[in-house]
Design an enzyme around this catalytic site. Sequence first.
Site, PDB file in Angstrom:
ATOM      1  CG  ASN A   1       1.427   3.458  -5.709  1.00  0.00           C
ATOM      2  OD1 ASN A   1       1.719   4.490  -6.294  1.00  0.00           O
ATOM      3  ND2 ASN A   1       2.080   2.315  -5.902  1.00  0.00           N
TER       4      ASN A   1
ATOM      5  N   GLY B   1       0.780  -1.234   0.000  1.00  0.00           N
ATOM      6  CA  GLY B   1       0.000   0.000   0.000  1.00  0.00           C
ATOM      7  C   GLY B   1       0.808   1.280   0.000  1.00  0.00           C
TER       8      GLY B   1
ATOM      9  CG  HIS C   1       0.820  -2.030 -15.823  1.00  0.00           C
ATOM     10  ND1 HIS C   1       0.417  -3.250 -15.320  1.00  0.00           N
ATOM     11  CD2 HIS C   1       1.866  -2.285 -16.641  1.00  0.00           C
ATOM     12  CE1 HIS C   1       1.193  -4.199 -15.818  1.00  0.00           C
ATOM     13  NE2 HIS C   1       2.082  -3.648 -16.629  1.00  0.00           N
TER      14      HIS C   1
ATOM     15  CG  LEU D   1      -2.242  -8.371  -7.098  1.00  0.00           C
ATOM     16  CD1 LEU D   1      -1.398  -9.471  -6.466  1.00  0.00           C
ATOM     17  CD2 LEU D   1      -1.488  -7.747  -8.268  1.00  0.00           C
TER      18      LEU D   1
HETATM   19  C1  GRF Z   1       2.821  -0.828  -7.854  1.00  0.00           C
HETATM   20  O1  GRF Z   1       4.080  -0.911  -8.453  1.00  0.00           O
HETATM   21  C2  GRF Z   1       1.739  -0.774  -8.888  1.00  0.00           C
HETATM   22  O2  GRF Z   1       2.114  -0.214 -10.086  1.00  0.00           O
HETATM   23  C3  GRF Z   1       1.452  -2.221  -9.104  1.00  0.00           C
HETATM   24  O3  GRF Z   1       1.575  -2.816  -7.836  1.00  0.00           O
HETATM   25  C4  GRF Z   1       2.505  -2.071  -7.057  1.00  0.00           C
HETATM   26  C5  GRF Z   1       1.841  -1.766  -5.748  1.00  0.00           C
HETATM   27  O4  GRF Z   1       2.756  -1.271  -4.804  1.00  0.00           O
HETATM   28  N1  GRF Z   1       0.182  -2.389  -9.773  1.00  0.00           N
HETATM   29  P1  GRF Z   1       2.247  -0.714  -3.415  1.00  0.00           P
HETATM   30  O5  GRF Z   1       1.415  -1.780  -2.734  1.00  0.00           O
HETATM   31  O6  GRF Z   1       1.442   0.520  -3.677  1.00  0.00           O
HETATM   32  O7  GRF Z   1       3.491  -0.425  -2.642  1.00  0.00           O
END
Ligand code: GRF
Length: 193
Positions: free
Chosen positions: A16, A14, A105, A86
Amino acid sequence: MSTHSIIIFASGRGSNAQAIIDYFKKNNEAKVSLIVSNKADAGVLSIAKEEGIPSLVINKETFSTDEFCDQLKEHNPSLIILAGFLWKVPANVIAAFPEKIINIHPALLPKYGGKGMYGHHVHNAVLHASETTSGITIHYVNEIYDAGSKILQAHCPVKADDDADSLAGRIHKLEHYFFPRTIAYLLQNIHSN
Ligand code: GRF
């Protein structure tokens, strides 16, 4: 205009989600009103707890029910953000939120996308192909994995001595900068009510 509500779907640690939460804590244009995960032990759920944001854990059965859609609608989201989520989003959820679901992505689509292409699978494929550039793609979500129309791409170099971890680190920096700002940009053209 009132503050926008946004919902985040995430399966992993998480980072992001955290970047988005932090960004909107500062500018108040939006508030993360719900975090949805398909994994009961996902790091993103600890973030939700720490930030005092309601969360919901789904399973394959509940994900495509009308009740789940209704739970989302209760938050009246201006956008639903897939941040490292996912599972494929079911057709009824996509239909209930047209042009409101976006994904990030960790590569330059249409290359290195599709089913099974997530996390280090993506970065390893980029390295294996000896690419000298990679990046991120933020796009609308439709019923085909990673195929919705693109909103933004940002590039970064792939260095000769990169491994999947070092490349992922560089990509995460791009994501944490551009994802919240792209969301803020999109919200400017959406009316909250
Ligand atoms: C990110 O690199 C995103 O692009 C991909 O999954 C990763 C998630 O990372 N779809 P996080 O859980 O936000 O650290």
